[in-house]
Write an enzyme that holds these catalytic residues in place. Structure first.
Site, PDB file in Angstrom:
ATOM      1  N   HIS A 180       7.825  -6.967  -4.004  1.00 28.30           N
ATOM      2  CA  HIS A 180       6.554  -7.452  -4.557  1.00 28.30           C
ATOM      3  C   HIS A 180       6.791  -8.718  -5.381  1.00 28.30           C
ATOM      4  O   HIS A 180       7.103  -8.640  -6.578  1.00 28.30           O
ATOM      5  CB  HIS A 180       5.910  -6.371  -5.429  1.00 28.30           C
ATOM      6  CG  HIS A 180       5.407  -5.205  -4.638  1.00 28.30           C
ATOM      7  ND1 HIS A 180       4.131  -5.165  -4.114  1.00 28.30           N
ATOM      8  CD2 HIS A 180       6.017  -4.053  -4.260  1.00 28.30           C
ATOM      9  CE1 HIS A 180       3.966  -4.033  -3.451  1.00 28.30           C
ATOM     10  NE2 HIS A 180       5.096  -3.337  -3.523  1.00 28.30           N
TER      11      HIS A 180
ATOM     12  N   CYS B 290       5.402  -5.817   1.517  1.00 26.97           N
ATOM     13  CA  CYS B 290       5.694  -4.386   1.571  1.00 26.97           C
ATOM     14  C   CYS B 290       5.006  -3.730   2.774  1.00 26.97           C
ATOM     15  O   CYS B 290       5.389  -3.974   3.903  1.00 26.97           O
ATOM     16  CB  CYS B 290       5.321  -3.733   0.246  1.00 26.97           C
ATOM     17  SG  CYS B 290       6.087  -2.117  -0.022  1.00 26.97           S
ATOM     18  N   TYR B 291       3.973  -2.907   2.565  1.00 23.12           N
ATOM     19  CA  TYR B 291       3.253  -2.309   3.689  1.00 23.12           C
ATOM     20  C   TYR B 291       2.732  -3.380   4.633  1.00 23.12           C
ATOM     21  O   TYR B 291       2.753  -3.215   5.860  1.00 23.12           O
ATOM     22  CB  TYR B 291       2.088  -1.465   3.164  1.00 23.12           C
ATOM     23  CG  TYR B 291       1.258  -0.810   4.244  1.00 23.12           C
ATOM     24  CD1 TYR B 291       1.509   0.497   4.647  1.00 23.12           C
ATOM     25  CD2 TYR B 291       0.218  -1.499   4.859  1.00 23.12           C
ATOM     26  CE1 TYR B 291       0.746   1.097   5.640  1.00 23.12           C
ATOM     27  CE2 TYR B 291      -0.557  -0.910   5.856  1.00 23.12           C
ATOM     28  CZ  TYR B 291      -0.279   0.387   6.241  1.00 23.12           C
ATOM     29  OH  TYR B 291      -1.037   0.976   7.235  1.00 23.12           O
TER      30      TYR B 291
ATOM     31  N   GLY C 288       0.831  -1.198   0.000  1.00 21.31           N
ATOM     32  CA  GLY C 288       0.000   0.000   0.000  1.00 21.31           C
ATOM     33  C   GLY C 288       0.862   1.243   0.000  1.00 21.31           C
ATOM     34  O   GLY C 288       2.050   1.186   0.334  1.00 21.31           O
TER      35      GLY C 288
ATOM     36  N   VAL D 166     -16.873 -13.300 -24.367  1.00 23.50           N
ATOM     37  CA  VAL D 166     -16.490 -14.492 -23.615  1.00 23.50           C
ATOM     38  C   VAL D 166     -17.229 -14.589 -22.276  1.00 23.50           C
ATOM     39  O   VAL D 166     -17.596 -15.687 -21.839  1.00 23.50           O
ATOM     40  CB  VAL D 166     -14.956 -14.534 -23.399  1.00 23.50           C
ATOM     41  CG1 VAL D 166     -14.479 -13.374 -22.542  1.00 23.50           C
ATOM     42  CG2 VAL D 166     -14.530 -15.859 -22.808  1.00 23.50           C
ATOM     43  N   ASP D 167     -17.509 -13.468 -21.612  1.00 17.89           N
ATOM     44  CA  ASP D 167     -18.137 -13.523 -20.292  1.00 17.89           C
ATOM     45  C   ASP D 167     -19.564 -14.065 -20.357  1.00 17.89           C
ATOM     46  O   ASP D 167     -19.911 -15.027 -19.669  1.00 17.89           O
ATOM     47  CB  ASP D 167     -18.131 -12.140 -19.636  1.00 17.89           C
ATOM     48  CG  ASP D 167     -16.735 -11.582 -19.451  1.00 17.89           C
ATOM     49  OD1 ASP D 167     -15.782 -12.379 -19.435  1.00 17.89           O
ATOM     50  OD2 ASP D 167     -16.589 -10.355 -19.357  1.00 17.89           O
TER      51      ASP D 167
ATOM     52  N   GLU E 143       4.620 -10.652  -6.537  1.00 18.80           N
ATOM     53  CA  GLU E 143       3.516 -10.892  -7.464  1.00 18.80           C
ATOM     54  C   GLU E 143       3.741 -10.307  -8.846  1.00 18.80           C
ATOM     55  O   GLU E 143       3.063 -10.696  -9.810  1.00 18.80           O
ATOM     56  CB  GLU E 143       2.203 -10.350  -6.884  1.00 18.80           C
ATOM     57  CG  GLU E 143       2.094  -8.833  -6.803  1.00 18.80           C
ATOM     58  CD  GLU E 143       2.675  -8.237  -5.521  1.00 18.80           C
ATOM     59  OE1 GLU E 143       2.321  -7.089  -5.181  1.00 18.80           O
ATOM     60  OE2 GLU E 143       3.493  -8.922  -4.861  1.00 18.80           O
TER      61      GLU E 143
ATOM     62  N   LYS F 158     -10.959 -12.824 -15.464  1.00 19.09           N
ATOM     63  CA  LYS F 158     -11.117 -13.025 -16.902  1.00 19.09           C
ATOM     64  C   LYS F 158     -10.311 -14.215 -17.407  1.00 19.09           C
ATOM     65  O   LYS F 158     -10.799 -14.999 -18.231  1.00 19.09           O
ATOM     66  CB  LYS F 158     -10.711 -11.752 -17.653  1.00 19.09           C
ATOM     67  CG  LYS F 158     -10.722 -11.866 -19.159  1.00 19.09           C
ATOM     68  CD  LYS F 158     -12.123 -11.831 -19.751  1.00 19.09           C
ATOM     69  CE  LYS F 158     -12.604 -10.400 -19.846  1.00 19.09           C
ATOM     70  NZ  LYS F 158     -13.892 -10.303 -20.573  1.00 19.09           N
TER      71      LYS F 158
END
Length: 516
Positions: free
Chosen positions: A171, A84-85, A57, A229-230, A173, A372
């Protein structure tokens, strides 16, 4: 209601990467949910909890009003990973100290792995990670050891293995962290001992069971099918659950891409055997758009007419008390604003154009907890045509917002023909695989040309080709000169009414992907 599998709770503390963390977990076969600090403990106790991740954050933990998760999260007996935060908050909460750094770290940073266990199992020596912090932990709580350091950050990774509390200042990710996915996998498998059983087959089975539970043995569902697609995958899941008791409505508003109506009818009615009603409303929409040039007015007119058409058609199915929609997880997540508070906004996303609540129908949203990329994976697993599964994003108002200026039947025809050439040529060359979107835009200008020794005065179109991972930011795509020349030549030679093709080389930001 069918129980979600054992999974991880992600507490959003304001980072731009929260959904990316979730996607990394889902890609690793682990169920997860995102929540805000105010609801973290309640959500944790409701889940079959296998672990907790505290996100990063932009705030400082020592500032008043910064996000503060419940202290009890650290005492639930499940592993916790602070990023991190999240790491700074955990260390400060347990008796450590966090201060503003003399040397900030932003971007790629080399760290030294000191202990190759737990989060770092199989990872030793040096590796590159993505740092983004102006504060640092300068004293760790009792029981914590240092697992990684950088030149400017002594405590790049810390842990209390006995309590399964882990923290990283970087990070893992983001793709810039070279071995970040391995670290996340290690947290899930080595630390949390999660089975990695969140796969397309289990997702489909779970969502089918949920639809059957909601709709019952006699209920019927009306679903607005767009061909994207959804809505397509939502229709597949609902059809698998209740068969012919689902009624799909496809509205041809005259603003579709060339051949789109025929493709949808062939796939869903002929191939998949669904009950599909096609409404030919092209004249209705185009007459309402006559003389309109403002893009917001276009959107409102199209949205209003779609609702009215759908409302009229839905009345034919008197026993249908349920409305099917392709709502995705990002549309319903409540997030933390940059200042630390909840945004207090949960979007009510309607894949079929903004349907009103006074339809008096209960919602059936089988994709509501999915991202998605998961939806695409399910579509492939269930045998949906790849042309639909891999379809590039298409705006709700259709070609109306790719026709700059007034929308007329003739201008729609021009754009449909030009856009068809763009898409088929790029796909035939195989260059679509690295692109987010690729389409033509009809411009509100005419220019002089020469064709067959005769003067022409015709329309111009622009090529919009972009690369992106999520649509939030984008850069223009670099097509080969040969492909660009072929597209331009075909449009000018084959589309009567266009004599000039230009290339849009704008990035987002400052431009947007769509022109309107």
């Amino acid at each position: 209601m069918s129980q979600a599998p054992r999974g991880v709770l992600i507490v959003d503390l304001g980072t731009q990467y929260t959904q990316l963390i979730a996607r990394r977990l889902r890609e690793a076969g682990t169920w997860c949910e995102i929540t805000i600090p105010e609801r973290a403990l309640e959500t944790a106790r409701r889940m079959d909890l296998g672990g907790v991740i505290l996100s990063g954050g932009p705030n400082s933990v020592y500032d008043e009003g910064s996000p503060r998760p419940p202290r009890e999260l650290l005492d639930l007996g499940v592993p916790v990973l602070g990023i991190c935060y999240g790491m700074q908050w955990m260390c400060q909460e347990l008796g450590g100290k966090v201060v503003a750094s003399d040397s900030r770290e932003y971007g790629r940073t080399s760290i030294r792995i000191l202990e190759s266990e737990g989060l770092f199992d199989g990872i030793g020596g040096h590796t590159v990670v993505w740092m983004s912090h102006g504060d640092s932990v300068v004293a760790v709580p009792d029981g914590f050891n240092t697992y990684a350091s950088s030149d400017n950050c002594e405590f790049a990774a810390v842990a209390d293995p006995a309590r399964k509390l882990w923290g990283v200042q970087y990070h893992p990710e983001v793709t810039h962290s070279v071995r970040g996915r391995e670290m996340i996998d290690n947290f899930l498998v080595k630390v949390c001992a999660l089975p990695g059983d969140w796969k397309p087959d289990s997702i489909v089975d779970r969502e089918v069971a949920k639809v059957q539970e909601i709709v019952g043995e006699t209920g019927e569902v009306v679903l607005g099918l767009s061909g994207g697609v959804d809505s397509s995958v939502a229709a597949l899941i609902i059809h698998k659950a209740i068969g012919a008791r689902q009624h799909c409505i496809f509205v041809d508003n005259g603003l579709l891409r060339k051949g789109e109506r025929e493709a949808v009818e062939a796939e869903f009615r002929e191939h998949l055997g669904m009950d599909l009603t096609t409404v030919d409303a092209a004249d209705r929409f185009l007459s309402k758009l006559a003389g309109v040039t403002d893009p917001e007015r276009k959107r409102k007119i199209i949205g209003h007419e779609f609702v009215e058409v759908f409302r009229e058609e839905a009345k034919r199915f008197q026993n249908s008390k349920f409305l099917g929609q392709g709502t995705l997880y990002p549309d319903v997540i409540e997030s933390v604003a940059a200042h630390g508070g909840s945004t207090a906004v949960i979007k009510s996303h309607h894949n079929v154009g903004g349907l009103p609540e006074d339809l008096d129908m209960a919602l059936v949203e089988p994709l509501r907890e999915l991202f998605k990329d998961e939806v695409r994976a399910i579509g492939r697993f269930m045998g949906l045509d790849e042309r639909i599964v891999g379809r590039q994003p298409f705006p709700g108002p259709g070609l109306a917002v790719r026709i700059v200026g007034e929308v007329t039947p003739e201008r729609v025809r021009l754009l449909q023909d030009a856009d068809h050439i763009v898409t088929t040529e790029i796909e035939a060359a195989g260059e679509h695989r690295s692109l987010w979107q690729y389409f033509a835009v009809l411009l509100p200008v005419k220019s002089v040309g020469v064709m067959g020794d005769a003067r022409t005065y015709e329309s111009a179109c622009a090529l919009r080709v972009v690369e992106s991972t999520d649509g939030m930011t984008a850069d223009w795509g670099h097509l080969s000169h040969e492909l660009l020349a072929r597209i331009s030549n075909r449009i000018i030679n084959e589309v009567r009414g266009i004599n000039r093709v230009v290339l849009d080389i704008s990035s987002k930001p400052p431009a947007t992907i769509e022109w309107e």
